[in-house]
Motif scaffolding. Structure first.
Motif, short mmCIF file in Angstrom:
data_model
loop_
_atom_site.label_atom_id
_atom_site.label_comp_id
_atom_site.label_asym_id
_atom_site.label_seq_id
_atom_site.Cartn_x
_atom_site.Cartn_y
_atom_site.Cartn_z
N GLU A 141 4.17 1.98 -16.23
CA GLU A 141 3.85 0.68 -16.81
C GLU A 141 2.39 0.29 -16.58
OE1 GLU A 141 5.13 -4.04 -16.33
OE2 GLU A 141 6.26 -2.46 -15.28
N HIS A 142 1.90 0.47 -15.37
CA HIS A 142 0.58 -0.06 -15.04
C HIS A 142 -0.55 0.96 -15.21
CE1 HIS A 142 2.05 -3.90 -13.61
NE2 HIS A 142 2.98 -3.27 -12.92
N LEU A 143 -0.22 2.24 -15.30
CA LEU A 143 -1.27 3.24 -15.45
C LEU A 143 -1.34 3.85 -16.85
CD1 LEU A 143 -0.86 5.13 -12.04
CD2 LEU A 143 -2.65 3.50 -12.67
N ASP A 146 -0.84 1.45 -21.77
CA ASP A 146 -1.82 1.21 -22.84
C ASP A 146 -2.22 2.48 -23.57
OD1 ASP A 146 -1.83 -1.46 -22.17
OD2 ASP A 146 -3.55 -1.27 -20.81
N PRO A 203 -8.58 7.00 -12.39
CA PRO A 203 -7.45 6.50 -13.18
C PRO A 203 -7.70 6.42 -14.68
CG PRO A 203 -8.57 4.66 -12.18
CD PRO A 203 -9.30 5.90 -11.71
N ASP A 204 -8.86 6.80 -15.14
CA ASP A 204 -9.19 6.64 -16.56
C ASP A 204 -9.05 7.92 -17.35
OD1 ASP A 204 -9.85 3.93 -16.14
OD2 ASP A 204 -11.84 4.50 -15.40
N THR A 279 -2.93 -4.41 -3.28
CA THR A 279 -3.22 -5.20 -4.47
C THR A 279 -2.97 -6.69 -4.30
OG1 THR A 279 -0.99 -5.02 -5.39
CG2 THR A 279 -2.52 -3.21 -5.86
N ALA A 309 -5.02 -7.51 -13.62
CA ALA A 309 -4.64 -6.17 -14.05
C ALA A 309 -5.48 -5.06 -13.43
CB ALA A 309 -4.67 -6.08 -15.57
N ARG A 313 -3.78 -2.22 -11.20
CA ARG A 313 -3.83 -0.86 -11.74
C ARG A 313 -4.51 0.08 -10.75
NH1 ARG A 313 -7.04 2.37 -15.23
NH2 ARG A 313 -5.74 3.66 -16.60
N GLN A 314 -5.60 -0.37 -10.16
CA GLN A 314 -6.30 0.46 -9.17
C GLN A 314 -5.42 0.71 -7.96
OE1 GLN A 314 -9.22 1.47 -10.19
NE2 GLN A 314 -9.93 2.65 -8.43
N CYS A 316 -2.11 0.77 -7.85
CA CYS A 316 -1.07 1.72 -8.24
C CYS A 316 -1.60 3.15 -8.25
CB CYS A 316 -0.50 1.35 -9.60
SG CYS A 316 0.57 -0.10 -9.61
N PHE A 317 -2.85 3.30 -8.72
CA PHE A 317 -3.44 4.63 -8.78
C PHE A 317 -3.62 5.20 -7.37
CE2 PHE A 317 -7.28 7.28 -8.55
CZ PHE A 317 -6.87 8.34 -9.36
#
Length: 366
Positions: A141-143, A146, A203-204, A279, A309, A313-314, A316-317
């Motif tokens: 969901e978070h990584l 999108d 993460p990108d 986080t 976000a 997101r960071q 979670c990564f």
């Protein structure tokens, strides 16, 4: 009176088909529960953090103690030492000479070095397997939400459960050729290498993230399935070291579960704590609802998603990559201390065979 058509058809099925179907359905229920129970209780039922911890504690106690309990009831008669490889047994107060109490058995296990190193490694492995299962949906969901479609996410979930079984078709021949110890060590090194590569990539990289999330779970689950082979070797070593009348396999499997199954509970508890630590996002923190019939407005809304976000997101990564790195390092250390492989394993297997033959000769003599 004859049986009906469906009943007669079921009774006519081969045993392997019935057993395989039962194992399939149990596996489906087990894996669906592991995958969604944290999200269900936290996000749907919205239980409190205290209630979640109490439930996990009750699960920890029963999940850890039921296997050794039934193993003790099943195998305690096998714990006494071999009778006098002469065919007679001495009886003292109605009990066999050399019978082993629970305290004595625990003392024997405490001095079984390979057992101690194995359960230390396996505890980390069980923790990592269940960490992957519990937080797989969160990572998607978070990584990746999108960057991938819903169907692609479902495909990743499905393949992460099917692929470990297919991998074993390849791993088992490797185990026969190189030994389980070498294959498992290679999987730990692979886990460490992939995690370091993902950490450096960042993460990108959605394509690399998809590959890493799926492969991390696939290889971790595959390792869990191979470790059962190591437990059978420990059963043989326990038989040889303590000169048992018969292998106490159910009890040793139960004692392994006693030490390692707490990893199933630690995974969601430690994972939610780490996520909050990195986080500031507490999965248990739910917005207050407006009372029924009240015209009071909603409480102050949280900060806009654009601010929260990136941090979430960071976090979670880093959770995704640092947990396997830490697990791999701990496992490589403990696995390096495990000596039941190569020459020692061959020696144990040979002595195990000699004990079995001697027991057979005693039975024939009697």
């Amino acid at each position: 009176m004859g049986l009906g058509g469906p009943q007669a058809w079921l009774l006519g099925l081969p045993t392997a088909v019935v057993y395989g179907s039962l194992a399939l359905f149990i596996s489906i229920l087990h894996n669906v529960f592991l995958l969604y129970y944290v999200d269900t209780f936290v996000s749907v039922y919205r239980i409190s953090k205290a209630a979640f911890w109490v439930g996990e504690t009750v699960f920890l106690l029963w999940n850890s103690f039921n296997d050794p309990l039934f193993g003790w009831l099943s195998d305690r008669q096998f714990l006494s030492s071999q009778p006098c490889l002469c065919g007679e047994e001495l009886l003292v107060s109605g009990k066999e000479a050399g019978s082993v109490t629970l305290g004595q058995y625990l003392w024997q296990l405490a001095h079984h070095r390979n057992f101690l190193w194995f359960v230390g490694m396996d505890l980390v492995q069980v923790f990592h397997c269940h960490f992957n299962s519990n937080f797989f949906p969160l990572f998607l969901e978070h990584l990746l939400s999108d960057h991938i479609s819903l169907s692609t996410g479902s495909f990743l979930l499905g393949i992460s459960y099917v692929a470990p079984h297919l991998n074993n078709l390849y791993f088992l021949p490797l185990c026969r050729r190189w030994g389980v110890y070498t294959v498992v060590r290679g999987l730990f090194l692979l886990k460490l290498g992939l995690s370091l590569l993902m950490l450096l990539a960042g993460p990108d990289r959605p394509g690399l993230l998809c590959l890493f999330i799926a492969s991390n779970r696939v290889f971790t689950e595959g390792t869990c399935k191979l470790l059962t082979l190591v437990v059978t070797d420990l059963v043989d070593e326990d038989l040889v070291l303590n000169h048992r009348k018969q292998a106490a396999s159910a009890l040793l499997f139960g004692m392994v579960a006693l030490v390692t199954k707490p990893g199933q509970t630690f995974a969601p508890l430690l994972g939610t704590w780490l996520l909050c630590f990195y986080t500031g996002h507490d999965l248990f923190q739910q917005p207050l609802l407006t009372p029924m019939g009240s015209a009071q407005p909603w409480p102050e809304p949280p900060a806009p998603p654009s601010i929260q976000a990136p941090s979430l997101r960071q976090g979670c990564f880093y959770l995704l990559v640092l947990v396997p790195i830490t697990c791999a390092l701990l496992q490589l250390f403990t696995w390096s201390k495990f000596t039941l492989h190569g020459r020692r394993l061959r020696m144990v297997k040979a002595q195990r065979q000699n004990l079995s033959q001697a027991q057979t000769l005693d039975i024939k003599t009697v």
